[in-house]
Scaffold this active site. Structure first.
Site, mmCIF file in Angstrom:
data_model
loop_
_atom_site.group_PDB
_atom_site.id
_atom_site.type_symbol
_atom_site.label_atom_id
_atom_site.label_comp_id
_atom_site.label_asym_id
_atom_site.label_seq_id
_atom_site.Cartn_x
_atom_site.Cartn_y
_atom_site.Cartn_z
ATOM 1 N N PRO A 149 10.587 -23.702 16.114
ATOM 2 C CA PRO A 149 11.375 -24.494 14.988
ATOM 3 C C PRO A 149 9.928 -24.985 14.286
ATOM 4 O O PRO A 149 10.393 -25.779 13.362
ATOM 5 C CB PRO A 149 11.813 -25.450 15.750
ATOM 6 C CG PRO A 149 11.231 -25.713 16.997
ATOM 7 C CD PRO A 149 10.794 -24.418 17.528
ATOM 8 N N GLY B 54 6.670 -26.385 15.466
ATOM 9 C CA GLY B 54 5.531 -27.016 16.086
ATOM 10 C C GLY B 54 4.251 -26.624 15.746
ATOM 11 O O GLY B 54 3.320 -27.728 15.350
ATOM 12 N N ASP C 7 2.343 -18.252 18.661
ATOM 13 C CA ASP C 7 2.733 -18.541 20.080
ATOM 14 C C ASP C 7 4.033 -17.965 20.376
ATOM 15 O O ASP C 7 5.204 -18.433 20.302
ATOM 16 C CB ASP C 7 2.716 -20.131 20.086
ATOM 17 C CG ASP C 7 3.040 -20.676 21.257
ATOM 18 O OD1 ASP C 7 2.707 -20.046 22.465
ATOM 19 O OD2 ASP C 7 3.521 -21.722 21.654
ATOM 20 N N LYS D 14 0.658 -15.334 27.268
ATOM 21 C CA LYS D 14 1.424 -15.585 28.400
ATOM 22 C C LYS D 14 0.502 -14.946 29.615
ATOM 23 O O LYS D 14 0.484 -13.708 29.620
ATOM 24 C CB LYS D 14 2.850 -15.394 28.105
ATOM 25 C CG LYS D 14 3.351 -15.836 26.774
ATOM 26 C CD LYS D 14 3.254 -17.559 26.676
ATOM 27 C CE LYS D 14 3.728 -17.808 25.218
ATOM 28 N NZ LYS D 14 3.582 -19.517 25.062
#
EC number: 2.1.1.186
Length: 366
Positions: A222, A224, A277, A306
């Site tokens: 959203p 960040g 990300d 990840k």
């Protein structure tokens, strides 16, 4: 002194140990790692007496991924008498450090250490005074001298040693103290803020994070990470099929592009920053980052990889080696750094800065 303490995220001791064993071995500073799971630290014990000091001097701390902080230490001090813990600690440090610039009394970053942390805070003031009287510390703090570390692993039980001012983390316990901004769309914003503190020297922020720069955030929803770029007065292309926070759209600095981050191609050639990300396999993300850098679509990038459940150090090393090989093959000179940040979980954050490249239209690289 032949031991080096490395602080890390609890649960990642094996990765930290594998990395320091590998990188110390490549410099012929051989030894073995003492590891206890979920303790938040590793002790690398060199076979030769002076190799601990050599290691923290010769291996760049910035090249380590899983260590938050490191320092060379002597033997473990045990059973410190409650009525006078200071005298044995001063005795251990005399002749080892002269005129250190700062004292840090630390613990590992675990729940079990929280009570011990309260003691460390109280203990720091009288210990600092005693170390100054003994000549172990200067009479004023200075960032140019070695940092004295006293590392408690249990009540009355500590390691003592030092780190070098030019080759360590400047932060207490290796953790930047950041506050979550109440108007940020998600807590992930702290990952990017920490990355900027870790990877970019503060005296270069005005030049490398300048007002009016253009940036791209892949997988932005959203917002960040977009929030950090907007806060630094950049114009941001936020790429995601998911919606962006209205508060960011209201700034007028954000262009929301409803596209897949892996398929998006920029239509301007003056993008300074690309951040990413996205929850995807590390190899797929690394290949995308290589494409951006090789094509000169951005000057600097920060992205997350990840991690799998097993062989995490090997996985990260493999992806960073692939990225380096792609840059070398296409004549791109770049600086690559990676770190598991405090705000990272099962992931590491990578920063790449293009220094120059043989890509047409990008003669402004420096």
């Amino acid at each position: 002194m032949n031991k080096v303490v490395l602080l890390c995220r609890p649960g990642f001791e094996k990765e930290c140990a594998a990395e320091i064993t590998d990188k110390a071995g490549k410099r012929e500073l051989f030894g073995f790692a003492r590891v206890k799971e979920n303790t938040g630290y590793v002790i690398y014990e060199c076979y030769q007496p002076e190799d601990g000091e050599k290691l923290i001097s010769e291996l760049p701390f910035s090249s380590l991924i899983f260590a938050r902080q490191w320092f060379v230490v002597g033997e473990l001090l045990q059973h410190l008498p409650p009525e006078d813990r200071i005298t044995p600690i001063v005795g251990m440090l005399q002749g080892v450090v002269e005129k250190g610039g700062e004292l840090r009394v630390e613990v590992a970053d675990t729940n079990e250490s929280k009570e011990l942390m309260k003691f460390c805070r109280k203990f720091t003031v009288p210990l600092r005074a005693a170390l100054r009287d003994a000549g172990v510390l200067t009479h004023y703090e200075t960032p140019k001298r070695p940092v004295v570390h006293v590392f408690f692993i249990a009540p009355g039980c500590c390691y003592t040693g030092y780190s070098l001012a030019h080759n360590h983390s400047p932060f207490y316990m290796g953790i930047p103290r950041l506050k979550f901004p109440s108007d940020a769309p998600s807590r992930s914003t702290l990952k990017l803020e920490e990355a900027l503190h870790v990877f970019i020297p503060e005296d270069e922020w005005d030049e490398r994070l300048a007002n009016g720069m253009y940036a791209v955030d892949l997988g932005a929803c959203p917002g960040g990470w977009t929030y950090q770029l907007v806060k630094r007065n950049m114009w941001v292309y936020s790429v995601d099929n998911g919606p962006m926070a209205q508060s960011l759209m209201d700034t007028g600095q954000v262009t929301w592009l409803r596209e897949d981050g892996f398929r998006y191609r920029p239509n301007r050639n003056n993008i300074s920053w690309m951040v990413c990300d996205m929850v995807e396999k590390p190899a797929k993300v690394t290949a995308l980052m290589a494409q951006w850098l090789v094509n000169g679509w951005c000057r600097e990038t920060i992205f997350n990889l990840k991690l799998p459940m097993k062989k995490r150090y090997e996985e990260v090393s493999h992806n960073l080696a692939y990225l380096q090989a792609q840059l070398d093959e296409h004549g791109v000179n770049a600086q690559i750094q990676a770190r598991q940040l405090y705000h990272d979980r099962e992931e590491v954050t990578v920063h790449v800065r293009r220094l120059w490249a043989a890509v047409g239209g990008r003669r402004d690289e420096r």
